[in-house]
Scaffold this motif. Structure first.
Motif, PDB file in Angstrom:
ATOM      1  N   GLU A  63      -1.115  -5.276   3.703  1.00 22.38           N
ATOM      2  CA  GLU A  63      -0.177  -5.081   2.608  1.00 22.38           C
ATOM      3  C   GLU A  63      -0.039  -3.595   2.255  1.00 22.38           C
ATOM      4  O   GLU A  63      -0.972  -2.818   2.460  1.00 22.38           O
ATOM      5  CB  GLU A  63      -0.661  -5.834   1.354  1.00 22.38           C
ATOM      6  CG  GLU A  63      -0.674  -7.340   1.495  1.00 22.38           C
ATOM      7  CD  GLU A  63      -1.198  -8.007   0.227  1.00 22.38           C
ATOM      8  OE1 GLU A  63      -1.699  -7.275  -0.664  1.00 22.38           O
ATOM      9  OE2 GLU A  63      -1.106  -9.240   0.137  1.00 22.38           O
ATOM     10  N   PRO A  64       1.109  -3.207   1.708  1.00 24.56           N
ATOM     11  CA  PRO A  64       1.294  -1.812   1.283  1.00 24.56           C
ATOM     12  C   PRO A  64       0.645  -1.551  -0.076  1.00 24.56           C
ATOM     13  O   PRO A  64       1.247  -0.976  -0.976  1.00 24.56           O
ATOM     14  CB  PRO A  64       2.816  -1.681   1.209  1.00 24.56           C
ATOM     15  CG  PRO A  64       3.280  -3.049   0.845  1.00 24.56           C
ATOM     16  CD  PRO A  64       2.343  -3.993   1.562  1.00 24.56           C
ATOM     17  N   ARG A  65      -0.595  -2.007  -0.212  1.00 26.25           N
ATOM     18  CA  ARG A  65      -1.354  -1.811  -1.442  1.00 26.25           C
ATOM     19  C   ARG A  65      -2.739  -1.283  -1.103  1.00 26.25           C
ATOM     20  O   ARG A  65      -3.327  -1.658  -0.088  1.00 26.25           O
ATOM     21  CB  ARG A  65      -1.486  -3.129  -2.221  1.00 26.25           C
ATOM     22  CG  ARG A  65      -0.182  -3.636  -2.811  1.00 26.25           C
ATOM     23  CD  ARG A  65      -0.384  -4.935  -3.562  1.00 26.25           C
ATOM     24  NE  ARG A  65      -1.351  -4.808  -4.655  1.00 26.25           N
ATOM     25  CZ  ARG A  65      -1.081  -4.292  -5.843  1.00 26.25           C
ATOM     26  NH1 ARG A  65       0.140  -3.833  -6.097  1.00 26.25           N
ATOM     27  NH2 ARG A  65      -2.001  -4.221  -6.791  1.00 26.25           N
ATOM     28  N   GLY A  66      -3.244  -0.407  -1.938  1.00 24.91           N
ATOM     29  CA  GLY A  66      -4.533   0.208  -1.662  1.00 24.91           C
ATOM     30  C   GLY A  66      -5.703  -0.716  -1.927  1.00 24.91           C
ATOM     31  O   GLY A  66      -5.722  -1.449  -2.910  1.00 24.91           O
ATOM     32  N   LYS A  67      -6.658  -0.699  -1.027  1.00 26.55           N
ATOM     33  CA  LYS A  67      -7.910  -1.438  -1.173  1.00 26.55           C
ATOM     34  C   LYS A  67      -9.057  -0.451  -0.946  1.00 26.55           C
ATOM     35  O   LYS A  67      -8.940   0.474  -0.149  1.00 26.55           O
ATOM     36  CB  LYS A  67      -8.013  -2.564  -0.137  1.00 26.55           C
ATOM     37  CG  LYS A  67      -6.850  -3.557  -0.120  1.00 26.55           C
ATOM     38  CD  LYS A  67      -6.913  -4.505  -1.280  1.00 26.55           C
ATOM     39  CE  LYS A  67      -5.981  -5.707  -1.092  1.00 26.55           C
ATOM     40  NZ  LYS A  67      -4.574  -5.340  -0.853  1.00 26.55           N
TER      41      LYS A  67
ATOM     42  N   THR B 288     -10.682   3.908   1.638  1.00 25.46           N
ATOM     43  CA  THR B 288      -9.485   3.272   1.095  1.00 25.46           C
ATOM     44  C   THR B 288      -8.630   2.839   2.278  1.00 25.46           C
ATOM     45  O   THR B 288      -8.513   3.559   3.273  1.00 25.46           O
ATOM     46  CB  THR B 288      -8.682   4.224   0.189  1.00 25.46           C
ATOM     47  OG1 THR B 288      -8.438   5.452   0.896  1.00 25.46           O
ATOM     48  CG2 THR B 288      -9.447   4.540  -1.069  1.00 25.46           C
TER      49      THR B 288
ATOM     50  N   SER C 110      -4.860   0.909   3.480  1.00 24.43           N
ATOM     51  CA  SER C 110      -3.515   0.477   3.124  1.00 24.43           C
ATOM     52  C   SER C 110      -2.684   0.356   4.394  1.00 24.43           C
ATOM     53  O   SER C 110      -2.892   1.127   5.351  1.00 24.43           O
ATOM     54  CB  SER C 110      -2.870   1.482   2.159  1.00 24.43           C
ATOM     55  OG  SER C 110      -1.566   1.063   1.796  1.00 24.43           O
ATOM     56  N   TYR C 111      -1.758  -0.594   4.428  1.00 28.89           N
ATOM     57  CA  TYR C 111      -0.911  -0.801   5.605  1.00 28.89           C
ATOM     58  C   TYR C 111      -1.728  -0.971   6.880  1.00 28.89           C
ATOM     59  O   TYR C 111      -1.327  -0.544   7.959  1.00 28.89           O
ATOM     60  CB  TYR C 111       0.067   0.359   5.784  1.00 28.89           C
ATOM     61  CG  TYR C 111       1.387   0.155   5.069  1.00 28.89           C
ATOM     62  CD1 TYR C 111       2.162  -0.976   5.304  1.00 28.89           C
ATOM     63  CD2 TYR C 111       1.865   1.116   4.180  1.00 28.89           C
ATOM     64  CE1 TYR C 111       3.380  -1.146   4.649  1.00 28.89           C
ATOM     65  CE2 TYR C 111       3.074   0.958   3.518  1.00 28.89           C
ATOM     66  CZ  TYR C 111       3.827  -0.191   3.763  1.00 28.89           C
ATOM     67  OH  TYR C 111       5.032  -0.366   3.123  1.00 28.89           O
TER      68      TYR C 111
ATOM     69  N   THR D  84      -7.709  10.213  -3.166  1.00 30.82           N
ATOM     70  CA  THR D  84      -6.821   9.065  -2.968  1.00 30.82           C
ATOM     71  C   THR D  84      -5.509   9.279  -3.712  1.00 30.82           C
ATOM     72  O   THR D  84      -5.500   9.740  -4.857  1.00 30.82           O
ATOM     73  CB  THR D  84      -7.507   7.764  -3.472  1.00 30.82           C
ATOM     74  OG1 THR D  84      -8.693   7.543  -2.706  1.00 30.82           O
ATOM     75  CG2 THR D  84      -6.586   6.565  -3.324  1.00 30.82           C
TER      76      THR D  84
ATOM     77  N   LEU E 149      -2.165   4.534  -4.676  1.00 35.32           N
ATOM     78  CA  LEU E 149      -3.247   3.704  -4.169  1.00 35.32           C
ATOM     79  C   LEU E 149      -4.351   3.548  -5.209  1.00 35.32           C
ATOM     80  O   LEU E 149      -5.004   2.506  -5.288  1.00 35.32           O
ATOM     81  CB  LEU E 149      -3.817   4.300  -2.878  1.00 35.32           C
ATOM     82  CG  LEU E 149      -2.849   4.425  -1.689  1.00 35.32           C
ATOM     83  CD1 LEU E 149      -3.586   4.968  -0.461  1.00 35.32           C
ATOM     84  CD2 LEU E 149      -2.207   3.087  -1.369  1.00 35.32           C
TER      85      LEU E 149
ATOM     86  N   ASP F 272      -3.574   0.713  -7.440  1.00 39.58           N
ATOM     87  CA  ASP F 272      -3.864  -0.569  -6.775  1.00 39.58           C
ATOM     88  C   ASP F 272      -5.353  -0.890  -6.831  1.00 39.58           C
ATOM     89  O   ASP F 272      -5.752  -2.034  -7.083  1.00 39.58           O
ATOM     90  CB  ASP F 272      -3.415  -0.518  -5.315  1.00 39.58           C
ATOM     91  CG  ASP F 272      -1.915  -0.341  -5.158  1.00 39.58           C
ATOM     92  OD1 ASP F 272      -1.181  -0.704  -6.102  1.00 39.58           O
ATOM     93  OD2 ASP F 272      -1.477   0.147  -4.098  1.00 39.58           O
TER      94      ASP F 272
END
Length: 339
Positions: free
Chosen positions: A146-150, A164, A166-167, A269, A273, A276
Protein backbone atom coordinates in the motif's frame (compact mmCIF):
# COMPACT_ATOMS: atom_id res chain seq x y z
CA UNK A 1 14.86 -40.06 -5.35
CA UNK A 2 13.55 -36.53 -4.79
CA UNK A 3 12.03 -35.09 -7.97
CA UNK A 4 9.99 -32.02 -6.97
CA UNK A 5 11.71 -28.70 -6.51
CA UNK A 6 12.02 -27.85 -2.81
CA UNK A 7 11.61 -24.18 -1.91
CA UNK A 8 12.82 -22.82 1.42
CA UNK A 9 12.64 -19.54 3.31
CA UNK A 10 15.59 -19.15 5.68
CA UNK A 11 16.22 -16.77 8.56
CA UNK A 12 19.95 -17.35 9.05
CA UNK A 13 20.40 -15.34 12.21
CA UNK A 14 23.18 -14.67 14.67
CA UNK A 15 21.32 -16.43 17.48
CA UNK A 16 19.00 -18.83 15.64
CA UNK A 17 18.46 -20.39 12.24
CA UNK A 18 14.81 -20.83 11.26
CA UNK A 19 13.72 -22.67 8.11
CA UNK A 20 10.32 -22.36 6.45
CA UNK A 21 9.28 -24.95 3.86
CA UNK A 22 6.81 -23.91 1.17
CA UNK A 23 3.29 -25.24 1.81
CA UNK A 24 4.40 -26.72 5.17
CA UNK A 25 5.45 -23.80 7.36
CA UNK A 26 8.24 -23.62 9.97
CA UNK A 27 10.18 -26.88 9.81
CA UNK A 28 13.26 -26.10 11.92
CA UNK A 29 14.36 -23.72 14.66
CA UNK A 30 17.91 -24.24 15.97
CA UNK A 31 20.59 -22.09 17.63
CA UNK A 32 23.26 -20.89 15.16
CA UNK A 33 26.04 -22.68 17.04
CA UNK A 34 28.68 -25.23 16.04
CA UNK A 35 30.89 -27.36 18.31
CA UNK A 36 34.29 -28.34 16.88
CA UNK A 37 37.05 -30.61 18.13
CA UNK A 38 40.12 -28.37 18.25
CA UNK A 39 42.79 -30.99 17.54
CA UNK A 40 41.15 -32.58 14.49
CA UNK A 41 38.89 -29.74 13.33
CA UNK A 42 36.00 -32.20 13.23
CA UNK A 43 32.48 -30.85 13.78
CA UNK A 44 30.92 -32.76 16.68
CA UNK A 45 27.57 -30.99 17.15
CA UNK A 46 25.20 -28.33 15.80
CA UNK A 47 22.44 -26.25 17.33
CA UNK A 48 20.75 -27.40 20.54
CA UNK A 49 23.20 -30.28 20.87
CA UNK A 50 26.16 -27.89 20.60
CA UNK A 51 24.43 -25.40 22.93
CA UNK A 52 24.38 -28.01 25.69
CA UNK A 53 28.18 -28.08 25.52
CA UNK A 54 28.58 -24.32 26.07
CA UNK A 55 30.58 -23.74 29.25
CA UNK A 56 30.75 -27.47 29.91
CA UNK A 57 33.38 -28.63 27.44
CA UNK A 58 37.04 -29.31 28.05
CA UNK A 59 39.82 -27.60 26.15
CA UNK A 60 39.38 -30.25 23.44
CA UNK A 61 36.28 -28.57 22.05
CA UNK A 62 35.52 -25.09 20.75
CA UNK A 63 32.05 -23.54 20.59
CA UNK A 64 31.67 -21.28 17.55
CA UNK A 65 28.95 -18.92 16.36
CA UNK A 66 29.60 -18.79 12.59
CA UNK A 67 27.26 -15.80 12.20
CA UNK A 68 28.14 -12.46 13.80
CA UNK A 69 25.94 -9.35 13.74
CA UNK A 70 23.74 -10.97 11.12
CA UNK A 71 26.50 -11.71 8.60
CA UNK A 72 28.86 -14.60 7.94
CA UNK A 73 31.87 -14.60 10.26
CA UNK A 74 33.07 -18.11 9.37
CA UNK A 75 32.29 -19.04 5.77
CA UNK A 76 33.06 -22.76 5.91
CA UNK A 77 31.28 -23.42 9.21
CA UNK A 78 28.23 -21.47 8.04
CA UNK A 79 27.98 -23.72 4.98
CA UNK A 80 28.31 -26.87 7.08
CA UNK A 81 25.76 -25.66 9.60
CA UNK A 82 23.26 -24.62 6.94
CA UNK A 83 23.69 -27.88 5.02
CA UNK A 84 23.05 -29.84 8.23
CA UNK A 85 19.93 -27.81 9.04
CA UNK A 86 18.46 -28.05 5.54
CA UNK A 87 18.84 -31.84 5.56
CA UNK A 88 17.36 -31.96 9.05
CA UNK A 89 14.39 -29.78 8.04
CA UNK A 90 13.37 -31.70 4.91
CA UNK A 91 14.14 -35.18 6.33
CA UNK A 92 15.41 -36.43 2.98
CA UNK A 93 17.88 -35.68 0.23
CA UNK A 94 17.04 -32.66 -1.90
CA UNK A 95 17.86 -31.77 -5.45
CA UNK A 96 18.96 -28.18 -6.01
CA UNK A 97 16.35 -26.36 -3.91
CA UNK A 98 15.40 -22.72 -4.33
CA UNK A 99 15.94 -20.43 -1.35
CA UNK A 100 14.90 -17.01 -0.08
CA UNK A 101 17.29 -15.92 2.66
CA UNK A 102 17.17 -12.87 4.94
CA UNK A 103 19.95 -10.44 5.87
CA UNK A 104 20.26 -7.21 7.90
CA UNK A 105 19.35 -4.19 5.82
CA UNK A 106 22.77 -2.49 6.10
CA UNK A 107 25.11 -5.27 4.94
CA UNK A 108 27.55 -4.51 2.14
CA UNK A 109 27.54 -5.90 -1.40
CA UNK A 110 30.53 -8.04 -0.47
CA UNK A 111 28.62 -9.53 2.48
CA UNK A 112 25.57 -10.12 0.29
CA UNK A 113 27.73 -11.92 -2.25
CA UNK A 114 29.31 -14.02 0.50
CA UNK A 115 25.83 -15.05 1.66
CA UNK A 116 24.75 -16.06 -1.86
CA UNK A 117 28.03 -17.91 -2.47
CA UNK A 118 27.64 -19.82 0.80
CA UNK A 119 24.20 -21.15 -0.05
CA UNK A 120 24.93 -21.77 -3.75
CA UNK A 121 27.95 -23.85 -2.73
CA UNK A 122 25.42 -26.21 -1.16
CA UNK A 123 23.98 -27.02 -4.57
CA UNK A 124 21.11 -24.58 -4.30
CA UNK A 125 19.84 -23.70 -7.76
CA UNK A 126 18.57 -20.22 -7.01
CA UNK A 127 19.00 -17.84 -4.09
CA UNK A 128 17.24 -14.56 -3.44
CA UNK A 129 18.23 -12.19 -0.65
CA UNK A 130 15.71 -9.95 1.09
CA UNK A 131 16.17 -7.54 3.95
CA UNK A 132 15.10 -8.71 7.40
CA UNK A 133 12.70 -5.84 8.24
CA UNK A 134 10.97 -6.34 4.87
CA UNK A 135 10.58 -10.06 5.60
CA UNK A 136 9.43 -9.29 9.14
CA UNK A 137 6.74 -6.97 7.78
CA UNK A 138 5.52 -9.71 5.46
CA UNK A 139 5.60 -12.24 8.27
CA UNK A 140 3.57 -9.88 10.46
CA UNK A 141 0.88 -9.65 7.73
CA UNK A 142 1.39 -5.93 7.12
CA UNK A 143 -0.03 -4.57 3.86
CA UNK A 144 3.35 -3.32 2.68
CA UNK A 145 2.36 -2.81 -0.96
CA UNK A 146 0.00 0.00 0.00
CA UNK A 147 1.08 3.63 -0.51
CA UNK A 148 1.12 4.07 3.26
CA UNK A 149 4.07 4.14 5.61
CA UNK A 150 4.74 1.24 7.96
CA UNK A 151 7.53 0.91 10.52
CA UNK A 152 9.04 -2.39 11.58
CA UNK A 153 11.59 -2.94 14.36
CA UNK A 154 13.14 -6.41 14.10
CA UNK A 155 15.18 -7.26 17.22
CA UNK A 156 17.32 -10.28 16.42
CA UNK A 157 20.22 -11.90 18.25
CA UNK A 158 23.00 -9.83 16.70
CA UNK A 159 21.27 -6.73 15.37
CA UNK A 160 18.15 -4.62 15.53
CA UNK A 161 16.78 -3.46 12.17
CA UNK A 162 14.55 -0.38 12.11
CA UNK A 163 12.86 0.37 8.80
CA UNK A 164 10.04 2.34 7.24
CA UNK A 165 8.32 0.57 4.36
CA UNK A 166 5.98 1.92 1.68
CA UNK A 167 4.91 0.75 -1.79
CA UNK A 168 6.59 -2.60 -1.14
CA UNK A 169 10.05 -1.12 -0.55
CA UNK A 170 12.28 -0.18 2.37
CA UNK A 171 12.38 3.63 2.36
CA UNK A 172 14.59 4.47 5.37
CA UNK A 173 16.43 2.13 7.70
CA UNK A 174 19.10 1.75 10.36
CA UNK A 175 20.79 -1.36 11.74
CA UNK A 176 22.28 -1.27 15.22
CA UNK A 177 24.21 -3.93 17.15
CA UNK A 178 21.70 -3.93 19.97
CA UNK A 179 20.10 -7.35 19.79
CA UNK A 180 19.40 -10.18 22.18
CA UNK A 181 23.06 -11.19 22.45
CA UNK A 182 24.06 -7.73 23.61
CA UNK A 183 21.29 -7.84 26.22
CA UNK A 184 22.73 -11.08 27.59
CA UNK A 185 26.25 -9.67 27.61
CA UNK A 186 25.01 -6.58 29.48
CA UNK A 187 23.45 -8.82 32.14
CA UNK A 188 26.68 -10.83 32.46
CA UNK A 189 28.73 -7.64 32.88
CA UNK A 190 26.29 -6.15 35.42
CA UNK A 191 26.21 -9.29 37.58
CA UNK A 192 30.00 -9.54 37.45
CA UNK A 193 30.50 -5.91 38.46
CA UNK A 194 27.84 -5.73 41.16
CA UNK A 195 27.87 -9.26 42.56
CA UNK A 196 31.45 -10.35 41.80
CA UNK A 197 29.96 -13.40 40.10
CA UNK A 198 30.94 -14.60 36.63
CA UNK A 199 27.92 -16.25 35.02
CA UNK A 200 27.57 -18.09 31.72
CA UNK A 201 25.70 -16.89 28.65
CA UNK A 202 22.89 -19.37 29.34
CA UNK A 203 22.38 -18.04 32.87
CA UNK A 204 22.16 -14.48 31.52
CA UNK A 205 19.62 -15.60 28.92
CA UNK A 206 17.56 -17.27 31.65
CA UNK A 207 17.61 -14.09 33.76
CA UNK A 208 16.42 -12.05 30.78
CA UNK A 209 13.57 -14.42 30.00
CA UNK A 210 12.44 -15.16 33.56
CA UNK A 211 12.66 -11.79 35.32
CA UNK A 212 13.93 -9.34 32.69
CA UNK A 213 11.77 -6.38 31.72
CA UNK A 214 12.05 -3.15 29.75
CA UNK A 215 9.96 -1.09 32.17
CA UNK A 216 10.44 -1.90 35.84
CA UNK A 217 7.41 -1.39 38.12
CA UNK A 218 6.65 -1.91 41.79
CA UNK A 219 4.90 -5.15 40.85
CA UNK A 220 8.29 -6.55 39.82
CA UNK A 221 10.22 -5.72 42.98
CA UNK A 222 9.86 -9.20 44.50
CA UNK A 223 10.69 -11.08 41.29
CA UNK A 224 14.00 -12.84 41.78
CA UNK A 225 16.09 -15.75 40.57
CA UNK A 226 19.01 -17.73 41.96
CA UNK A 227 21.93 -17.86 39.53
CA UNK A 228 25.08 -19.93 39.75
CA UNK A 229 28.53 -19.04 38.56
CA UNK A 230 32.12 -18.51 39.68
CA UNK A 231 33.01 -16.18 42.52
CA UNK A 232 35.54 -13.73 41.08
CA UNK A 233 37.31 -13.18 44.42
CA UNK A 234 37.69 -16.84 45.47
CA UNK A 235 37.55 -18.57 42.08
CA UNK A 236 35.16 -21.21 43.42
CA UNK A 237 31.56 -21.99 42.41
CA UNK A 238 29.02 -19.70 44.05
CA UNK A 239 25.44 -18.47 43.70
CA UNK A 240 23.54 -15.22 44.18
CA UNK A 241 19.93 -14.07 44.34
CA UNK A 242 19.35 -11.59 41.52
CA UNK A 243 16.30 -9.31 41.56
CA UNK A 244 14.31 -8.04 38.57
CA UNK A 245 15.35 -4.43 39.21
CA UNK A 246 19.01 -5.38 38.68
CA UNK A 247 18.27 -7.10 35.38
CA UNK A 248 16.18 -4.13 34.26
CA UNK A 249 19.07 -1.77 35.00
CA UNK A 250 21.45 -4.00 33.06
CA UNK A 251 19.16 -3.98 30.01
CA UNK A 252 18.53 -0.25 30.04
CA UNK A 253 21.53 0.76 27.93
CA UNK A 254 20.68 -1.71 25.16
CA UNK A 255 17.03 -0.63 25.11
CA UNK A 256 18.15 3.00 24.91
CA UNK A 257 20.20 2.13 21.80
CA UNK A 258 17.08 0.69 20.17
CA UNK A 259 15.08 3.80 21.10
CA UNK A 260 17.78 6.03 19.60
CA UNK A 261 17.75 4.04 16.34
CA UNK A 262 13.97 4.35 16.03
CA UNK A 263 14.16 8.10 16.60
CA UNK A 264 16.94 8.44 14.00
CA UNK A 265 14.82 6.71 11.36
CA UNK A 266 11.76 8.80 12.26
CA UNK A 267 13.84 11.98 11.91
CA UNK A 268 14.56 11.25 8.24
CA UNK A 269 11.13 9.82 7.41
CA UNK A 270 8.98 11.93 5.09
CA UNK A 271 6.14 13.76 6.87
CA UNK A 272 3.48 11.90 4.88
CA UNK A 273 4.86 8.54 5.99
CA UNK A 274 5.28 9.77 9.57
CA UNK A 275 1.56 10.52 9.73
CA UNK A 276 0.81 6.96 8.54
CA UNK A 277 3.13 5.49 11.18
CA UNK A 278 1.50 7.58 13.91
CA UNK A 279 -1.85 6.10 12.90
CA UNK A 280 -0.82 2.47 12.36
CA UNK A 281 1.91 2.27 14.99
CA UNK A 282 5.26 0.46 15.10
CA UNK A 283 5.43 -3.32 14.76
CA UNK A 284 8.01 -5.29 16.78
CA UNK A 285 9.37 -8.66 15.66
CA UNK A 286 12.31 -10.93 16.46
CA UNK A 287 13.16 -12.87 19.60
CA UNK A 288 14.32 -9.72 21.42
CA UNK A 289 10.84 -8.24 21.00
CA UNK A 290 9.58 -10.77 23.57
CA UNK A 291 11.27 -8.86 26.40
CA UNK A 292 8.60 -8.10 29.00
CA UNK A 293 6.88 -4.70 28.59
CA UNK A 294 9.11 -3.58 25.72
CA UNK A 295 6.17 -2.17 23.70
CA UNK A 296 5.12 -0.04 26.67
CA UNK A 297 8.67 1.26 27.19
CA UNK A 298 9.06 2.21 23.53
CA UNK A 299 5.69 3.99 23.55
CA UNK A 300 6.72 6.00 26.62
CA UNK A 301 9.98 7.04 24.93
CA UNK A 302 8.68 7.71 21.40
CA UNK A 303 4.99 8.49 21.76
CA UNK A 304 3.84 6.18 18.95
CA UNK A 305 1.76 3.03 19.60
CA UNK A 306 3.88 -0.13 19.48
CA UNK A 307 2.48 -3.58 18.64
CA UNK A 308 4.00 -7.03 18.90
CA UNK A 309 3.75 -9.18 15.76
CA UNK A 310 1.74 -12.41 16.11
CA UNK A 311 4.76 -14.73 16.12
CA UNK A 312 7.80 -12.46 16.78
CA UNK A 313 10.45 -15.18 16.72
CA UNK A 314 9.29 -16.59 13.37
CA UNK A 315 8.18 -13.41 11.56
CA UNK A 316 11.30 -13.12 9.39
CA UNK A 317 11.27 -16.78 8.33
CA UNK A 318 7.53 -16.64 7.60
CA UNK A 319 8.08 -13.51 5.52
CA UNK A 320 10.86 -15.27 3.60
CA UNK A 321 8.42 -18.11 3.00
CA UNK A 322 5.86 -15.68 1.58
CA UNK A 323 8.48 -14.29 -0.78
CA UNK A 324 8.83 -17.74 -2.34
CA UNK A 325 5.65 -16.94 -4.28
CA UNK A 326 7.43 -13.92 -5.75
CA UNK A 327 10.64 -15.79 -6.54
CA UNK A 328 9.99 -16.19 -10.25
CA UNK A 329 8.57 -12.70 -10.71
CA UNK A 330 11.06 -10.73 -8.63
CA UNK A 331 14.04 -13.07 -8.41
CA UNK A 332 16.02 -11.62 -11.30
CA UNK A 333 15.73 -8.08 -9.96
CA UNK A 334 16.72 -9.07 -6.41
CA UNK A 335 19.64 -11.15 -7.69
CA UNK A 336 20.79 -8.20 -9.81
CA UNK A 337 20.77 -5.91 -6.74
CA UNK A 338 22.65 -8.49 -4.71
CA UNK A 339 25.63 -8.53 -7.07
Amino acid sequence: MFWNKQRLGIDLGTANTIIYIEKKGIALREPSIVAKQIETGEIVAFGKEAEQLVGRTSDKYEIIRPMRDGVIANFELTKQMLSHYIKQAVHRSISRPEVVICVPSNISKVERRAMIDAIKDLGISRAMIIEEPFAAALGADLSISEPRGKMVVDIGGGTTDVATISYGEVVDNITTRAGGNRMNEAIQAFVRENYQLAIGYGEAEALKIEIGNAKFTEYDKNDKMVVKGRNIATGVPDERIIYAKVVSEALDEVISMIVTSIKQVLEVTKPELSVDIMESGIVLSGGGALLKRLPERLYDEIGIPVHLSKIPLDSVAIGAGKMLKELNKQGKEHERRSR
